[in-house]
Design an enzyme around this catalytic site. Structure first.
Site: not given
Ligand code: FE2
Ligand code: FE2
Length: 271
Positions: A8, A39-40, A68
């Site tokens: 991530d 996703e972040n 997310h």
């Protein structure tokens, strides 16, 4: 094939580590295929189209998302126009985008990438990841339709990730966990030839609470009350993930090595 998977990417610090280091590593390690969980990457919550372009330009062949996936609203449409971005396979049926795709690497070799979400300790109930993966792997057998298969297991619980790892053993080249933002030390090749790591860790600033500025999370733990929003920590990030070598004939892993470069974590990388 030489594969790199990065965990991530967390906010600006994570993006900076990827853009600064990935182009060099791609050449230095002669990488054939690179997957980055993003996703972040945008403010710690989701991935914007602009930041997706930056990570792809830095050398990612595929970006995976997670729970997310659609925190940044422009991803709802961008994921339909950029096939190199995958959202979880077992996300809502109505969600845009795809959760599995076959890519073409150098020499015409085929690489399957799939992502699933776990069901244990996740905020929303998602469909069964085991049956979703079973169908995807049966349709793309290793050593047949594809030369390598990479599965991103986006789960909270290590037990569920291990269960999925063994479920895919011999059918995937690599099963690697994401979502917890903390790397585990169990990199191994399973009995059937699948490289496995419970969590790749984050590409983010580890002087933090899972990538967020540490004060507000600590305050919430201590007082049970929120005062401010969480904001990504912006010190030097550690590039964190896993490097795997595979045999093109069988698709099975022949070597695995954890990757941790820069920032606060103990360094690790292939020779
Ligand atoms: Fe997540
Ligand atoms: Fe995450």
């Amino acid at each position: 094939m030489k594969l790199l998977f990065l965990g991530d990417v967390m906010g600006r610090a994570g993006r900076a580590a990827v853009t600064a280091r990935l182009p060099g590593l791609r050449a230095q390690w002669a990488l054939d295929f690179v997957v980055v969980n993003a996703e972040n990457a945008t403010s710690g919550a989701g991935l914007s189209a602009d930041h997706a372009k930056v990570l792809l330009a830095a050398g990612a062949d595929c970006l995976t998302l997670g729970d997310h996936a659609f925190d940044q609203k422009d991803m709802l449409s961008f994921v339909e126009t950029e096939p190199r971005i995958l959202r979880p396979l077992n996300y809502a049926k109505a969600a845009p985008g795809k959760g599995v795709r076959v890519f073409t690497a150098a020499g015409g070799r085929k690489v399957l990438v799939a992502q699933v979400l776990g069901q244990v300790f996740m905020k929303r109930p998602f469909d069964d990841p085991f049956s979703a993966l079973d169908a995807a792997l049966r349709a793309h057998p290793l050593g047949g339709a594809v030369q390598a298969a990479i599965v991103d297991v986006h789960c909270e619980a290590t037990s569920e990730k291990m269960g999925i790892g063994h479920w895919c053993d011999g059918r995937a080249s690599l099963v690697v966990g994401t979502h917890t933002h903390v790397p585990t030390a169990d990199a191994m090749i399973l009995k059937g030839g699948t490289a496995y790591l419970s969590d790749a860790g984050m590409c983010g600033d580890y002087d933090s609470v899972i990538g967020m500025e540490k004060l507000e999370p600590m305050r919430r733990f201590v007082t049970g009350m929120a005062r401010e929003r969480f904001t990504p920590a912006n010190g030097e990030a550690t590039l964190s993930g896993v490097y795997v070598e595979t045999d093109d004939a069988t698709g099975r892993a022949t070597a695995i090595r954890m990757v941790r470069i820069g920032g606060r974590l103990q360094e690790s990388h292939p020779a």
